[in-house]
Write a protein that holds these residues in place. Structure first.
Motif, mmCIF file in Angstrom:
data_model
loop_
_atom_site.group_PDB
_atom_site.id
_atom_site.type_symbol
_atom_site.label_atom_id
_atom_site.label_comp_id
_atom_site.label_asym_id
_atom_site.label_seq_id
_atom_site.Cartn_x
_atom_site.Cartn_y
_atom_site.Cartn_z
ATOM 1 N N LEU A 1 -2.476 -4.226 5.667
ATOM 2 C CA LEU A 1 -1.588 -3.903 6.788
ATOM 3 C C LEU A 1 -1.844 -2.499 7.321
ATOM 4 O O LEU A 1 -1.908 -2.283 8.534
ATOM 5 N N LEU A 2 -1.989 -1.550 6.405
ATOM 6 C CA LEU A 2 -2.258 -0.172 6.831
ATOM 7 C C LEU A 2 -3.622 -0.060 7.507
ATOM 8 O O LEU A 2 -3.766 0.640 8.510
ATOM 9 N N PHE A 3 -4.618 -0.759 6.958
ATOM 10 C CA PHE A 3 -5.943 -0.755 7.585
ATOM 11 C C PHE A 3 -5.856 -1.340 8.996
ATOM 12 O O PHE A 3 -6.454 -0.810 9.938
ATOM 13 N N LEU B 1 -9.753 -0.082 2.984
ATOM 14 C CA LEU B 1 -10.596 -1.274 3.001
ATOM 15 C C LEU B 1 -11.158 -1.587 1.614
ATOM 16 O O LEU B 1 -11.291 -2.748 1.236
ATOM 17 N N CYS B 2 -11.465 -0.549 0.850
ATOM 18 C CA CYS B 2 -12.100 -0.737 -0.459
ATOM 19 C C CYS B 2 -11.113 -0.967 -1.596
ATOM 20 O O CYS B 2 -11.506 -1.475 -2.650
ATOM 21 N N ALA C 1 -21.003 -5.440 4.492
ATOM 22 C CA ALA C 1 -20.560 -6.651 5.187
ATOM 23 C C ALA C 1 -19.205 -6.443 5.861
ATOM 24 O O ALA C 1 -18.908 -7.070 6.879
ATOM 25 N N LEU C 2 -18.381 -5.558 5.306
ATOM 26 C CA LEU C 2 -17.083 -5.264 5.895
ATOM 27 C C LEU C 2 -17.137 -4.075 6.857
ATOM 28 O O LEU C 2 -16.529 -4.104 7.926
ATOM 29 N N VAL C 3 -17.857 -3.042 6.476
ATOM 30 C CA VAL C 3 -17.859 -1.797 7.256
ATOM 31 C C VAL C 3 -18.626 -1.944 8.572
ATOM 32 O O VAL C 3 -18.144 -1.519 9.629
ATOM 33 N N ILE C 4 -19.802 -2.528 8.537
ATOM 34 C CA ILE C 4 -20.652 -2.571 9.735
ATOM 35 C C ILE C 4 -19.989 -3.307 10.902
ATOM 36 O O ILE C 4 -20.001 -2.797 12.033
ATOM 37 N N PRO C 5 -19.379 -4.481 10.694
ATOM 38 C CA PRO C 5 -18.719 -5.117 11.841
ATOM 39 C C PRO C 5 -17.612 -4.267 12.466
ATOM 40 O O PRO C 5 -17.460 -4.244 13.690
ATOM 41 N N PHE C 6 -16.861 -3.549 11.640
ATOM 42 C CA PHE C 6 -15.818 -2.684 12.194
ATOM 43 C C PHE C 6 -16.421 -1.510 12.946
ATOM 44 O O PHE C 6 -15.879 -1.073 13.971
ATOM 45 N N THR D 1 -17.838 6.947 2.583
ATOM 46 C CA THR D 1 -16.634 6.946 1.755
ATOM 47 C C THR D 1 -16.498 5.624 1.012
ATOM 48 O O THR D 1 -16.178 5.595 -0.181
ATOM 49 N N ALA D 2 -16.742 4.534 1.718
ATOM 50 C CA ALA D 2 -16.641 3.212 1.093
ATOM 51 C C ALA D 2 -17.659 3.061 -0.035
ATOM 52 O O ALA D 2 -17.333 2.560 -1.119
#
Length: 194
Positions: free
Chosen positions: A5-7, A167-168, A84-89, A112-113
């Protein structure tokens, strides 16, 4: 769930240039280049793949050798999920950097991730064998140093770094859960195959 939710809130603010960006920009302006670049660049480098990934790989090998294959595999999967999560964002938000307004792709922070999953993941894997808190403390210091270095150097806004940590966190909770499940005993393996 709270992290998600915060993300989502932070991502929404970045996409719509919401009110959270004003304190984010003010904090960045107050902090950028207050420490020499030679120091902040070294701190930022802790989030580079060639630096962080070997730490996790060694911890995974150690855990696997001790029979914690599920935990080691879960940590490896968590690290594989980072890009896989960071690049699309990064592509979706196209947020410019604090010192490079012409560039895009700063949200969330991949360094950071990478640091969080590598160092905290490694600490989660080795902590059952040390029975001490130092692996977690070292992991948090390394992850925090990476984040601080990125902000102070001006390579990321504070919200970029916060978003990466949010995210992590679920990935690391998954690693922690796999570690707590413990190794599969040989006796239970024999029973299930017979």
């Amino acid at each position: 769930m709270l992290c998600g939710l915060l993300f989502s809130l932070v991502t929404w603010q970045v996409l719509v240039s919401g009110p959270l960006l004003a304190p984010d920009h003010a904090l960045s302006r107050a902090l950028v280049r207050t420490v020499p670049d030679s120091v902040t660049e070294r701190l930022s480098d802790l989030g580079n793949i060639p630096v962080a990934l070997p730490v996790l790989a060694l911890a995974m090998a150690y855990a696997a050798r001790r029979g914690r294959l599920l935990a080691a595999g879960t940590a490896g999967l968590a690290m594989a999920l980072v890009p896989a999560l960071v690049i699309p964002f990064k592509l979706w938000t196209a947020r410019p950097g604090p010192l490079e307004p012409w560039a895009a792709g700063y949200f969330p922070s991949g360094h950071t991730a990478t640091a969080a999953v590598a160092y905290v993941g490694a600490a989660l894997l080795v902590r059952p064998y040390t029975r001490r808190a130092w692996p977690t403390a070292v992991a948090l210091v390394l992850t925090g140093a990476t984040a601080v270095g990125l902000i102070l150097r001006g390579w990321h806004w504070p919200l970029d770094v916060l978003a990466s940590l949010l995210l992590c966190t679920p990935l690391l909770l998954g690693v922690g859960l796999a570690v707590r499940r413990g190794p599969v005993s040989r006796r239970s393996t024999r029973r299930s195959s017979g």
